[in-house]
Enzyme design. Sequence first.
Site, mmCIF file in Angstrom:
data_model
loop_
_atom_site.group_PDB
_atom_site.id
_atom_site.type_symbol
_atom_site.label_atom_id
_atom_site.label_comp_id
_atom_site.label_asym_id
_atom_site.label_seq_id
_atom_site.Cartn_x
_atom_site.Cartn_y
_atom_site.Cartn_z
ATOM 1 N N GLN A 282 0.837 -1.187 0.000
ATOM 2 C CA GLN A 282 0.000 0.000 0.000
ATOM 3 C C GLN A 282 0.878 1.245 0.000
ATOM 4 O O GLN A 282 1.969 1.249 0.583
ATOM 5 C CB GLN A 282 -0.889 -0.024 1.255
ATOM 6 N N HIS A 283 0.429 2.288 -0.669
ATOM 7 C CA HIS A 283 1.128 3.567 -0.642
ATOM 8 C C HIS A 283 0.767 4.325 0.638
ATOM 9 O O HIS A 283 -0.396 4.621 0.876
ATOM 10 C CB HIS A 283 0.755 4.420 -1.855
ATOM 11 N N ASN A 430 -4.982 4.269 -0.857
ATOM 12 C CA ASN A 430 -5.932 3.265 -1.359
ATOM 13 C C ASN A 430 -5.462 2.675 -2.680
ATOM 14 O O ASN A 430 -6.235 2.553 -3.635
ATOM 15 C CB ASN A 430 -7.345 3.855 -1.489
ATOM 16 N N HIS A 431 -4.189 2.326 -2.721
ATOM 17 C CA HIS A 431 -3.587 1.656 -3.879
ATOM 18 C C HIS A 431 -3.139 0.253 -3.490
ATOM 19 O O HIS A 431 -2.077 -0.208 -3.900
ATOM 20 C CB HIS A 431 -2.382 2.458 -4.389
ATOM 21 N N GLN A 432 -3.924 -0.437 -2.706
ATOM 22 C CA GLN A 432 -3.530 -1.748 -2.202
ATOM 23 C C GLN A 432 -3.466 -2.784 -3.319
ATOM 24 O O GLN A 432 -4.316 -2.794 -4.207
ATOM 25 C CB GLN A 432 -4.483 -2.198 -1.096
#
Length: 498
Positions: A282-283, A430-432
């Site tokens: 995640q970022h 929210n880049h999981q």
Amino acid sequence: MPYDSSIVDYIIVGSGAAGSVLAHRLSQTPDCSVLVLEAGGADHDESLRVPADFLAVGSDPRYTKQFATEPFGDGQVEQWSVGRITGGSTTVNGMIWNRGGAGDYDAWAAAGWGWARFLEAFRMIEGSSGDGRQRIGLAGRDPASDLWLDTLARREITPVRDLNGSGGERAAYAPLTIADGHRVSAADAYLHDAVKRPNVQLRLRCDVRLVVFDGTTATGVEAVTPDGEVRFSARREVIICAGTLGSPLLLERSGVGDPQVLQAAGVPVVAENRAVGGNLRQHRGISLITKLSNLPAAGAPFGTTTVVSVLKSDPGAAGPDTEVIFHPFGGPDADGGIAGAAVGYYPRTPTSTGSIHITGPGLDDVPRLVPNYLSTDQDRQVLVAGFARVRAIMATDPIASVMTDAAPVPAAGDEAAIVRHSLEHGFVANHQIGTCALGPAGVVTDDLRVRGTDGLRVADASVMPTLPSGNTAAPSMAIGWIAGDLVSKACMERAPYA
């Protein structure tokens, strides 16, 4: 339990970035029948297509589902928000269309998923290619963002027109999934037309509880619907496109996963696959809130990121390792300028990995989501070096002449304080990805089949083994396109599955 009377060739679980594209691709093969099951409802609300409303709709429980993390940092708990609506997260996200870099995908080449394959998919998807349906526009210009771009240029970060058109350090007005002033979700681009064809059905408010197996062969799914629990059957395959959080949980509820996790949750083991739910990436970054003043009036209030830049956290870095977003907000203030801006940044390719696992067999059993942010030396080093670089940019004219901090920030040289600030006050992008990863020891094979099973694939962001150095909507749609190639070929050949 009631059965749906129709039996289709393919069931797609989820109508998000990958699921919408995959449904479109399969709909082009008339002999293949497709059923798309979406846990959320219809995307008719006009607010879903207003770009400036994305912060509101992105956390609205009518359109999203929240996943609470385990405590981290000083004990706080975060909510990760994902789309639960036709179009999935592409209907509620920040709309940035960022492919990432060639090197990201070439690192997956051993599994047959290199840059050339993704580039072809991107070109086919993007409306600018003349063949695609996903229309891409640029964020509108404004005085604050122009000053930010001028400042980046003074720090030798080259302004370009197309963020996705070159490598190296660069900055550009954000490419967004917007056309004619409206959001264009994956469903707008692909799914809505696909369901007009006679071989594709879309069923809404169907929350898939588990995959049904005959031995280890997937034969359908069981879903909770407004009419109660219903079983849907598939002649050939079930394809899970439920996202990085939803897909591993569905596999585990269905008995596919680490036997220890399954047994602790009270789920019988169907197929051992110990990698399910791991490798979660995640970022995680820092958002610096500022006040802007003495700018020309900028017109309508802002609602989206306007400028995206890609840069090295340190001159000695091998390549760009940090993404910076500039997001002006508010409307004209008393001085005729705008209220402020958020300057956010994060390490582009984090190496820290977390996990998500079921705690029980039911849809209502709260999963255990462990983010494990900034747990590697590399991630902490990039975060700290990136903080110094971003602060130096913010202190450079012309932006420095109109920008002041609106919230306390740590000192640039205080490594422990910077890491603590990110954990306690930072943001999650929210880049999981990664919980059903490709690779020799991963959850799925190079053709997206779930190891240990037959007739079951996963096709969404969860199959990415590492984070692309950008946002995840574009590569997720590309995965849907590539999955369409794989499944369509098998459908046309009517080949038996190994």
